[in-house]
Structure formats: C-alpha cells, structure tokens
Design an enzyme around this catalytic site. Sequence first.
Site, PDB file in Angstrom:
ATOM      1  N   SER A  34       0.821  -1.014   0.014  1.00 30.60           N
ATOM      2  CA  SER A  34      -0.155  -0.034  -0.067  1.00 30.60           C
ATOM      3  C   SER A  34       0.771   1.190   0.010  1.00 30.60           C
ATOM      4  O   SER A  34       1.932   1.273   0.769  1.00 30.60           O
ATOM      5  CB  SER A  34      -0.906   0.110   1.287  1.00 30.60           C
ATOM      6  OG  SER A  34      -1.622  -1.099   1.292  1.00 30.60           O
ATOM      7  N   HIS A  65      -5.754  -4.811  -4.373  1.00 35.39           N
ATOM      8  CA  HIS A  65      -4.951  -5.594  -4.533  1.00 35.39           C
ATOM      9  C   HIS A  65      -4.590  -6.423  -5.878  1.00 35.39           C
ATOM     10  O   HIS A  65      -4.076  -7.296  -5.931  1.00 35.39           O
ATOM     11  CB  HIS A  65      -4.717  -6.601  -3.270  1.00 35.39           C
ATOM     12  CG  HIS A  65      -4.064  -5.744  -2.092  1.00 35.39           C
ATOM     13  ND1 HIS A  65      -2.855  -5.965  -1.751  1.00 35.39           N
ATOM     14  CD2 HIS A  65      -4.760  -4.996  -1.043  1.00 35.39           C
ATOM     15  CE1 HIS A  65      -2.579  -5.114  -0.532  1.00 35.39           C
ATOM     16  NE2 HIS A  65      -3.873  -4.928  -0.122  1.00 35.39           N
ATOM     17  N   HIS A  87      -2.113 -12.507   0.944  1.00 35.38           N
ATOM     18  CA  HIS A  87      -1.906 -12.787   2.580  1.00 35.38           C
ATOM     19  C   HIS A  87      -2.346 -14.075   2.674  1.00 35.38           C
ATOM     20  O   HIS A  87      -3.238 -14.436   2.186  1.00 35.38           O
ATOM     21  CB  HIS A  87      -2.481 -11.432   2.977  1.00 35.38           C
ATOM     22  CG  HIS A  87      -2.182 -10.115   2.457  1.00 35.38           C
ATOM     23  ND1 HIS A  87      -2.536  -9.564   1.173  1.00 35.38           N
ATOM     24  CD2 HIS A  87      -1.166  -9.132   3.019  1.00 35.38           C
ATOM     25  CE1 HIS A  87      -2.180  -8.356   1.336  1.00 35.38           C
ATOM     26  NE2 HIS A  87      -1.295  -8.268   2.127  1.00 35.38           N
ATOM     27  N   TYR A  89      -3.977 -14.318   5.418  1.00 35.44           N
ATOM     28  CA  TYR A  89      -5.351 -14.288   5.857  1.00 35.44           C
ATOM     29  C   TYR A  89      -6.320 -14.604   4.817  1.00 35.44           C
ATOM     30  O   TYR A  89      -7.645 -14.836   5.214  1.00 35.44           O
ATOM     31  CB  TYR A  89      -5.518 -13.245   6.643  1.00 35.44           C
ATOM     32  CG  TYR A  89      -5.516 -11.824   5.961  1.00 35.44           C
ATOM     33  CD1 TYR A  89      -6.337 -11.291   4.747  1.00 35.44           C
ATOM     34  CD2 TYR A  89      -4.316 -10.865   5.978  1.00 35.44           C
ATOM     35  CE1 TYR A  89      -6.111 -10.377   4.076  1.00 35.44           C
ATOM     36  CE2 TYR A  89      -4.126  -9.849   5.207  1.00 35.44           C
ATOM     37  CZ  TYR A  89      -5.142  -9.359   4.458  1.00 35.44           C
ATOM     38  OH  TYR A  89      -4.984  -8.339   3.471  1.00 35.44           O
ATOM     39  N   GLU A  90      -6.095 -14.526   3.845  1.00 38.24           N
ATOM     40  CA  GLU A  90      -6.944 -14.934   2.566  1.00 38.24           C
ATOM     41  C   GLU A  90      -7.285 -16.393   2.444  1.00 38.24           C
ATOM     42  O   GLU A  90      -8.192 -16.782   1.781  1.00 38.24           O
ATOM     43  CB  GLU A  90      -6.534 -14.400   1.268  1.00 38.24           C
ATOM     44  CG  GLU A  90      -6.430 -12.735   1.312  1.00 38.24           C
ATOM     45  CD  GLU A  90      -5.869 -12.115  -0.113  1.00 38.24           C
ATOM     46  OE1 GLU A  90      -6.693 -12.270  -1.144  1.00 38.24           O
ATOM     47  OE2 GLU A  90      -4.631 -11.811  -0.010  1.00 38.24           O
ATOM     48  N   ALA A 117       2.253  -1.519   4.109  1.00 38.95           N
ATOM     49  CA  ALA A 117       1.705  -0.622   5.132  1.00 38.95           C
ATOM     50  C   ALA A 117       1.962  -1.249   6.380  1.00 38.95           C
ATOM     51  O   ALA A 117       1.573  -2.488   6.559  1.00 38.95           O
ATOM     52  CB  ALA A 117       0.584  -0.252   4.720  1.00 38.95           C
ATOM     53  N   MET A 215       0.824  -7.377   8.278  1.00 42.33           N
ATOM     54  CA  MET A 215       0.216  -8.903   7.913  1.00 42.33           C
ATOM     55  C   MET A 215       0.880  -9.421   6.550  1.00 42.33           C
ATOM     56  O   MET A 215       0.405 -10.354   5.905  1.00 42.33           O
ATOM     57  CB  MET A 215      -1.362  -8.737   7.568  1.00 42.33           C
ATOM     58  CG  MET A 215      -2.112  -8.147   8.909  1.00 42.33           C
ATOM     59  SD  MET A 215      -3.918  -7.863   8.443  1.00 42.33           S
ATOM     60  CE  MET A 215      -4.236  -6.721   9.596  1.00 42.33           C
ATOM     61  N   SER A 216       2.336  -8.766   6.239  1.00 45.66           N
ATOM     62  CA  SER A 216       2.895  -9.620   5.117  1.00 45.66           C
ATOM     63  C   SER A 216       4.259  -9.439   5.262  1.00 45.66           C
ATOM     64  O   SER A 216       4.946  -9.142   6.576  1.00 45.66           O
ATOM     65  CB  SER A 216       2.567  -8.804   3.881  1.00 45.66           C
ATOM     66  OG  SER A 216       3.063  -7.402   4.156  1.00 45.66           O
ATOM     67  N   ASN A 239      -0.562   3.963  10.265  1.00 49.09           N
ATOM     68  CA  ASN A 239      -1.442   4.459  11.269  1.00 49.09           C
ATOM     69  C   ASN A 239      -0.787   4.221  12.529  1.00 49.09           C
ATOM     70  O   ASN A 239       0.436   3.197  12.293  1.00 49.09           O
ATOM     71  CB  ASN A 239      -2.644   3.623  11.155  1.00 49.09           C
ATOM     72  CG  ASN A 239      -2.424   2.134  11.324  1.00 49.09           C
ATOM     73  OD1 ASN A 239      -2.325   1.603  10.085  1.00 49.09           O
ATOM     74  ND2 ASN A 239      -2.430   1.452  12.321  1.00 49.09           N
ATOM     75  N   HIS A 251      -9.259  -0.393   7.370  1.00 49.54           N
ATOM     76  CA  HIS A 251      -8.464  -0.663   6.352  1.00 49.54           C
ATOM     77  C   HIS A 251      -8.545   0.620   5.366  1.00 49.54           C
ATOM     78  O   HIS A 251      -7.439   0.948   4.659  1.00 49.54           O
ATOM     79  CB  HIS A 251      -9.117  -1.969   5.271  1.00 49.54           C
ATOM     80  CG  HIS A 251      -8.401  -2.160   4.079  1.00 49.54           C
ATOM     81  ND1 HIS A 251      -7.246  -2.527   3.960  1.00 49.54           N
ATOM     82  CD2 HIS A 251      -8.926  -2.196   2.852  1.00 49.54           C
ATOM     83  CE1 HIS A 251      -6.845  -2.676   2.735  1.00 49.54           C
ATOM     84  NE2 HIS A 251      -7.879  -2.616   1.984  1.00 49.54           N
TER      85      HIS A 251
HETATM   86  N1  HPA Z   1      -1.714  -3.701  12.279  1.00 47.40           N
HETATM   87  C1  HPA Z   1      -1.609  -4.617  11.263  1.00 47.40           C
HETATM   88  N2  HPA Z   1      -1.364  -4.494   9.852  1.00 47.40           N
HETATM   89  C2  HPA Z   1      -1.483  -3.190   9.437  1.00 47.40           C
HETATM   90  C3  HPA Z   1      -1.793  -2.236  10.463  1.00 47.40           C
HETATM   91  C4  HPA Z   1      -1.769  -2.440  11.758  1.00 47.40           C
HETATM   92  O1  HPA Z   1      -2.050  -1.432  12.585  1.00 47.40           O
HETATM   93  N3  HPA Z   1      -1.763  -1.157   9.443  1.00 47.40           N
HETATM   94  C5  HPA Z   1      -1.287  -1.536   8.359  1.00 47.40           C
HETATM   95  N4  HPA Z   1      -1.410  -2.803   8.281  1.00 47.40           N
END
Ligand code: HPA
Length: 276
Positions: A34, A65, A87, A89-90, A117, A215-216, A239, A251
């Site tokens: 991202s 994506h 990912h 989680y998919e 990200a 998450m990657s 964030n 998201h």
């Molecule tokens: N947590 C997990 N994955 C993320 C976050 C987060 O705060 N921000 C962007 N990807």
Amino acid sequence: MTDSKMIYEKVNNCVAAIRKVTDFKPRVAITLGSGLGNYADQIDIKCEVSYSDIPGFPVSTVPGHAGKFIFGYVGDVPVVCMKGRVHFYEGYDITDVVLPARVMRQLGAEILFLTNAAGGVNYNFNAGELMLITDHIAVFVRNPLIGPNVEEFGTRFPDMSEVYDKELRDIIYNTAVENKIPLKMGVYTQLTGPSFESPAEIKMLRTLGTDAVGMSTVVEAIAARHMGMRVCGVSCISNMAAGMLAEPLSHEDVQKAADIVGPMFEKLVTECVKKF
Ligand code: HPA
C-alpha cells in the site's frame, strides 16, 4: 509426488507460463505494498503479465490488490514489480503466499525489495513516516519452509542472522538522507490478521521489541533468503497501532494514509533501486 516436488514444479510451471510471454530477466524484484499503487509510473515498462494468466498463481481477494507482474527498467536496472500480493489471511497455503517471491527468483532476480503498510508500535513513530526494516519477528506466522525441504531452493535450516542485507540497508538509509526523506528504522513483526491487533497485543509486541506490525513481508523475506536472495524492506507507517490513539482502525484509513505517503515512498524506492 512428494510435497517438495509439487512446490518446485508449481513454481517452475509459473515461470514457464511467464517465459511464454517474455524473456525479460530482472535483477531486482519489488513487491509493491500500500502506498506504492502508482509505482508503475516510475518504470520504463517492457511487459506486463496478469497473475490470472499464470496457471496456479494465487490471486488476491482484497480490494485494491488486483495483481500483475510489471517488467521494465528503473534507471538502467531491470526490475520485476509485483502489483498486488496475496496474504495468509485470505486462506492461501503459506507456500502459495511465498510462491511469487520464488517465481521472481527463478526469473533471475537477485535482490528482493519488500514494501508494505504497517501499524506503528514504537511511540517515537508517527503515521505517514517510512521505516527501514532492520530485522523481523516471524514467530506469530506459519514458517513458509515447513514441510519437506525443497533442496533446489535452499538448505533445510537457513541462517536468518541478517535477513535484511546490511549493504542494501546502508544504501536506503543514505538515499533517504540525500533526498531529505525522513526514515525511521526498526523491527517489523508479521501477524496473520485479518483482524487488527488488540491494544494488549500491541503492548505485548512492543515489549518483545516490535517497532511496526503488519500482515505480510516476513514470510516472503524468509523464502527469499532460503533461496539466497539479498533482501531489503521499507514499511509505510500508515497508522499508529491499536490502543495508541483514540480512534479505531479501518482498512480504508490505512489505504488513504499510505496513498498520501505514496510520492515520497516512490522517490525513495526509485533512487535506491538505481543504486542496487
Ligand atoms: N496492524 C496490522 N497490519 C497493518 C496495520 C496495523 O495497525 N496497519 C497497516 N497494516
């Protein structure tokens, strides 16, 4: 057929499908997270291959994506970019999550530049900053090398004492300084997602030495090191992680924040790749 043979053949079948379209040999592979959604604009594009045209290749289900490989030049450097990644989680098998990195290695890439990200866990970070990944914590995700070892790829017990190449890290750091791009440094921890973390989990991660969470990336880095690639990575701190600010995470907000950092992130990646 053994599992290891199946994994090896699946990678090679993907490579063969791409080779029917192009004989382009990349030196640097870039996984666009991202914030780098428009990175194609920085590339002198020679060829594109949609993931959906590669038999067996995992295709993302996450909005924003949608995926393809972009082959071309950044400066004089031949690159392959992944626009979109899958990912864990998919619901994909972890060996499918790392398959694209392995395919890019088999296409000739020697360096893997990972971007993502991430949530800031370190209180000295701010949303909108970039972080050079110095090391990672992998223990919360399934190791991508579990199962019979694919000897053609690498050794059973690969060393992980310097996953993120010191020389590449120095280039990224110096390039950020030269271009006046603020760059933090730290440890990235991959969790499975897809739920964001709880405040207690973030506190735990900070205690364990995490600076940013996502998450990657970590599983790809492990698979790439297994195959002898040199790896580097930069996170966009989109964030501050859960519990650090008053507002809940979404998201959409992560995506929006990453997009704002985009131009600076693009500049850093481009100027670094030219020096790799
Ligand atoms: N947590 C997990 N994955 C993320 C976050 C987060 O705060 N921000 C962007 N990807």
